[in-house]
Enzyme design. Structure first.
Site, PDB file in Angstrom:
ATOM      1  N   ARG A  48       0.820  -1.216   0.000  1.00 55.21           N
ATOM      2  CA  ARG A  48       0.000   0.000   0.000  1.00 55.21           C
ATOM      3  C   ARG A  48       0.852   1.264   0.000  1.00 55.21           C
ATOM      4  O   ARG A  48       0.420   2.318  -0.446  1.00 55.21           O
ATOM      5  CB  ARG A  48      -0.923   0.010   1.228  1.00 55.21           C
ATOM      6  CG  ARG A  48      -1.980  -1.069   1.200  1.00 55.21           C
ATOM      7  CD  ARG A  48      -2.556  -1.265   2.574  1.00 55.21           C
ATOM      8  NE  ARG A  48      -1.452  -1.473   3.540  1.00 55.21           N
ATOM      9  CZ  ARG A  48      -1.603  -1.597   4.840  1.00 55.21           C
ATOM     10  NH1 ARG A  48      -2.795  -1.533   5.370  1.00 55.21           N
ATOM     11  NH2 ARG A  48      -0.564  -1.773   5.626  1.00 55.21           N
ATOM     12  N   ASP A 224       5.268 -19.649  17.165  1.00 53.43           N
ATOM     13  CA  ASP A 224       6.341 -19.114  16.330  1.00 53.43           C
ATOM     14  C   ASP A 224       7.357 -20.191  15.952  1.00 53.43           C
ATOM     15  O   ASP A 224       7.871 -20.193  14.839  1.00 53.43           O
ATOM     16  CB  ASP A 224       7.048 -17.966  17.070  1.00 53.43           C
ATOM     17  CG  ASP A 224       8.137 -17.333  16.227  1.00 53.43           C
ATOM     18  OD1 ASP A 224       7.845 -17.009  15.059  1.00 53.43           O
ATOM     19  OD2 ASP A 224       9.268 -17.159  16.713  1.00 53.43           O
ATOM     20  N   HIS A 229       7.886 -24.711  12.953  1.00 55.52           N
ATOM     21  CA  HIS A 229       9.142 -25.264  12.448  1.00 55.52           C
ATOM     22  C   HIS A 229       9.542 -26.605  13.069  1.00 55.52           C
ATOM     23  O   HIS A 229       9.871 -27.541  12.360  1.00 55.52           O
ATOM     24  CB  HIS A 229      10.293 -24.288  12.704  1.00 55.52           C
ATOM     25  CG  HIS A 229      10.111 -22.952  12.054  1.00 55.52           C
ATOM     26  ND1 HIS A 229       9.898 -22.809  10.719  1.00 55.52           N
ATOM     27  CD2 HIS A 229      10.114 -21.699  12.567  1.00 55.52           C
ATOM     28  CE1 HIS A 229       9.783 -21.522  10.422  1.00 55.52           C
ATOM     29  NE2 HIS A 229       9.904 -20.829  11.528  1.00 55.52           N
TER      30      HIS A 229
HETATM   31  P1  NDP Z   1       5.883  -6.172   8.509  1.00 55.21           P
HETATM   32  O1  NDP Z   1       4.795  -5.682   9.390  1.00 55.21           O
HETATM   33  O2  NDP Z   1       7.248  -5.684   8.715  1.00 55.21           O
HETATM   34  O3  NDP Z   1       5.504  -5.880   7.000  1.00 55.21           O
HETATM   35  C1  NDP Z   1       4.238  -6.158   6.525  1.00 55.21           C
HETATM   36  C2  NDP Z   1       4.180  -5.751   5.084  1.00 55.21           C
HETATM   37  O4  NDP Z   1       2.884  -6.063   4.632  1.00 55.21           O
HETATM   38  C3  NDP Z   1       4.436  -4.285   4.841  1.00 55.21           C
HETATM   39  O5  NDP Z   1       5.339  -4.175   3.763  1.00 55.21           O
HETATM   40  C4  NDP Z   1       3.071  -3.748   4.441  1.00 55.21           C
HETATM   41  O6  NDP Z   1       3.280  -2.786   3.436  1.00 55.21           O
HETATM   42  C5  NDP Z   1       2.420  -4.962   3.850  1.00 55.21           C
HETATM   43  N1  NDP Z   1       0.970  -4.944   3.944  1.00 55.21           N
HETATM   44  C6  NDP Z   1       0.216  -4.933   5.069  1.00 55.21           C
HETATM   45  N2  NDP Z   1      -1.090  -4.886   4.737  1.00 55.21           N
HETATM   46  C7  NDP Z   1      -1.140  -4.873   3.373  1.00 55.21           C
HETATM   47  C8  NDP Z   1      -2.176  -4.829   2.452  1.00 55.21           C
HETATM   48  N3  NDP Z   1      -3.449  -4.792   2.823  1.00 55.21           N
HETATM   49  N4  NDP Z   1      -1.850  -4.823   1.137  1.00 55.21           N
HETATM   50  C9  NDP Z   1      -0.551  -4.861   0.733  1.00 55.21           C
HETATM   51  N5  NDP Z   1       0.468  -4.910   1.577  1.00 55.21           N
HETATM   52  C10 NDP Z   1       0.182  -4.910   2.880  1.00 55.21           C
HETATM   53  O7  NDP Z   1       5.799  -7.776   8.601  1.00 55.21           O
HETATM   54  P2  NDP Z   1       6.971  -8.835   8.378  1.00 55.21           P
HETATM   55  O8  NDP Z   1       7.714  -8.459   7.174  1.00 55.21           O
HETATM   56  O9  NDP Z   1       7.718  -9.007   9.635  1.00 55.21           O
HETATM   57  O10 NDP Z   1       6.175 -10.193   8.163  1.00 55.21           O
HETATM   58  C11 NDP Z   1       5.480 -10.505   6.986  1.00 55.21           C
HETATM   59  C12 NDP Z   1       5.128 -11.993   7.009  1.00 55.21           C
HETATM   60  O11 NDP Z   1       6.316 -12.768   7.089  1.00 55.21           O
HETATM   61  C13 NDP Z   1       4.302 -12.412   8.214  1.00 55.21           C
HETATM   62  O12 NDP Z   1       3.459 -13.457   7.811  1.00 55.21           O
HETATM   63  C14 NDP Z   1       5.326 -12.965   9.189  1.00 55.21           C
HETATM   64  O13 NDP Z   1       4.778 -13.880  10.091  1.00 55.21           O
HETATM   65  C15 NDP Z   1       6.268 -13.631   8.214  1.00 55.21           C
HETATM   66  N6  NDP Z   1       7.628 -13.829   8.721  1.00 55.21           N
HETATM   67  C16 NDP Z   1       8.375 -12.745   9.123  1.00 55.21           C
HETATM   68  C17 NDP Z   1       9.655 -12.933   9.573  1.00 55.21           C
HETATM   69  C18 NDP Z   1      10.494 -11.783   9.981  1.00 55.21           C
HETATM   70  O14 NDP Z   1      11.591 -12.022  10.474  1.00 55.21           O
HETATM   71  N7  NDP Z   1      10.048 -10.546   9.817  1.00 55.21           N
HETATM   72  C19 NDP Z   1      10.262 -14.292   9.657  1.00 55.21           C
HETATM   73  C20 NDP Z   1       9.407 -15.326   9.158  1.00 55.21           C
HETATM   74  C21 NDP Z   1       8.156 -15.098   8.724  1.00 55.21           C
HETATM   75  P3  NDP Z   1       2.330  -1.532   3.218  1.00 55.21           P
HETATM   76  O15 NDP Z   1       2.103  -0.928   4.557  1.00 55.21           O
HETATM   77  O16 NDP Z   1       3.099  -0.723   2.255  1.00 55.21           O
HETATM   78  O17 NDP Z   1       1.085  -2.084   2.607  1.00 55.21           O
END
Ligand code: NDP
Length: 457
Positions: A48, A224, A229
């Site tokens: 977004r 988690d 895992h």
């Molecule tokens: P963040 O909160 O850091 O990032 C979430 C992302 O999702 C942002 O880039 C946001 O971008 C985007 N987002 C949220 N809502 C929307 C929407 N409606 N449409 C489009 N984009 C959207 O989360 P993480 O990166 O930490 O985690 C993401 C996934 O990865 C989760 O499922 C988490 O469990 C998994 N994960 C994360 C790890 C980690 O170390 N971070 C490790 C392993 C798994 P924007 O606001 O621009 O839309």
């Protein structure tokens, strides 16, 4: 593993501005393309946030530079950014329509609820032929929601085009385990309750919350790590021998293990433990108490250390306790599978000293197989003492997420979690979650930097 042709791919990272993308996915992609420069990948950002194409390109390039793989940027064919709300079918269709041509991979690096909602609004016609969906953990939030999500996905694509990512399965260690077990007469025949007394799968880390309260405070160590895992590692460890290391054989064998896995004696009150760190020092860092970390709600009673003893109700494993444990802010990093063998049936009278039985230890990172045995000799040939043998199993050329991305881009689902396995892992931990919610298992404190509460067995 299947040998899949590597054509041009279009990797759409939905959640381009997020933590996973910047900390893990982009560095892993850089690493992968560094080792496999023949790949051609369009790296599309989506989300977004209003990010321009130029900004996204800069971010991707910077990530490659920081990963010491700027050369790999030559394999990136395009870097457009698509601004859209991916939680709606309309937004997702925009992303699919605007993505450059190539074998389409939609990588959902977004909160799981966003991915689930968007997929529910798609129809098969929205997806180009051969498209792949990659979903991050947690897959659903319990068995029922995982099942519903599986049904949504099954209506869109064949299972062979759905990746439920578990980067632990990409770890070279899990694969190294298969070679050690299946290629050696020394180990293959002893892989059962007849010879193995107990197995502990442990992932302890010195890291604390690291600012991830948004996610972690709702998940906790059980979901988690153990649900996501460690149960998969257990399944790989304990599976029946597959005829070939191909998708059907490996995933059917691991799913069968999970179907037979239960909390020990169906008694989560006695055989599960939970803890939460208080202030202390771990990994050379002073850590505040978990409850004092920003954005943590102490009322949620989120555990930062979890332990569950499981059993696998099969002829091979009946009676062998499998203890799964993972914690944050522990005194030392320890990721390993410890396999304790039974003692010999009869030790000839006359030996003294340490006859504790043998132990196999598969450490993850560095990947080492350790074998502890009792030996004698020296001044007193009747005195047994411990000897430790070590074999370095080699570090894979790539880290876990690079393995994941390679598999996703190749369309090789062998090491991704099959739908039924994802549901089973929720089923296994549910009695523990219920017991914890009822307050039947105390939430114990442990100082950051300690080994965790004592007496967990
Ligand atoms: P963040 O909160 O850091 O990032 C979430 C992302 O999702 C942002 O880039 C946001 O971008 C985007 N987002 C949220 N809502 C929307 C929407 N409606 N449409 C489009 N984009 C959207 O989360 P993480 O990166 O930490 O985690 C993401 C996934 O990865 C989760 O499922 C988490 O469990 C998994 N994960 C994360 C790890 C980690 O170390 N971070 C490790 C392993 C798994 P924007 O606001 O621009 O839309």
């Amino acid at each position: 593993m299947t040998d899949t042709a590597r054509g041009d791919s279009t990797l759409v990272i939905i959640g381009a501005s997020g933590d996973l993308t910047h900390r893990l996915l982009l560095p892993a992609l850089a690493e992968l393309l560094h080792f496999q420069p023949e790949r051609r990948v369009a790296v599309v950002g989506a989300g977004r946030s209003a990010i321009s194409d130029a900004q996204w390109r800069k971010q991707v390039r910077a990530a490659f530079r920081e990963a010491d793989a700027e050369d790999a940027f030559a394999s990136v064919t395009a870097t457009p950014y698509i601004s859209a709300d991916a939680s709606t079918g309309k937004g997702l269709r925009t992303i699919i329509r605007e993505a450059p041509e190539g074998r389409l991979v939609l990588y959902f690096a977004v909160p799981p609820a966003v991915a689930a909602k968007a997929c529910a609004e798609l129809t098969p016609a929205d997806l180009p032929e051969g498209a792949v969906l990659a979903l991050e953990k947690p897959f659903g939030e319990d068995q029922k929601s995982a099942h519903e999500l599986n049904e949504v996905l099954a209506a869109l694509l064949p299972e062979s085009q759905i990746f439920r990512v578990d980067h632990f399965l990409g770890r070279s260690m899990v694969l190294n385990l298969l070679g050690v077990r299946f290629a050696n007469r020394l180990f293959e025949p002893i892989w059962s309750a007849e010879h193995i007394e107990e197995v502990t799968i442990r992932f302890d880390e010195t890291l604390g919350l690291e600012g991830r309260a948004d996610y972690y405070d709702r998940a906790g160590a059980l979901v988690d790590m153990i649900q996501s895992h460690l149960l998969q590692v257990l399944a790989v460890f304990a599976m029946e021998p597959p005829a070939a290391l191909v998708e059907e054989d490996v995933r059917s064998a691991t799913a069968a293990v999970l179907r037979a896995t239960h909390v020990w004696e169906d008694n989560p009150v006695r055989f599960s433990h939970r803890g939460r760190y208080t202030a202390g020092k771990a990994g050379g860092k002073d850590l505040p108490a978990y409850v004092d970390e920003p954005d943590v709600d102490p009322a949620r009673e989120t555990e930062t250390l979890a332990q569950v003893r499981c059993e696998i109700r099969t002829a091979r494993w009946e009676g062998v306790p499998f203890t799964l444990r993972s914690g944050k802010a522990i005194g030392r990093d320890c990721a390993e599978i410890e396999v304790r063998l039974r003692r010999v049936r009869h030790l000839p009278v006359g030996f003294t000293g340490d006859d504790d039985g043998s132990v196999l230890r598969f450490s993850l990172g560095p990947d080492v197989l350790g074998v502890e045995i009792s030996v004698n000799g020296g001044e007193d040939p009747f005195l047994l003492r411990r000897a430790r043998l070590h074999a370095k199993l080699g570090v894979g050329a790539q880290r876990a997420y690079a393995d994941v991305l390679a598999a996703v881009l190749d369309g090789d689902v062998t090491l991704s979690v099959r739908g039924d396995a994802a549901e089973q892992s929720w089923r296994i931990v549910q009695p523990v979650r219920d017991a914890w919610r009822r307050g039947d298992v105390p939430l114990e404190d442990y100082p950051a930097g300690s080994e965790g509460p004592e007496g967990w067995g």
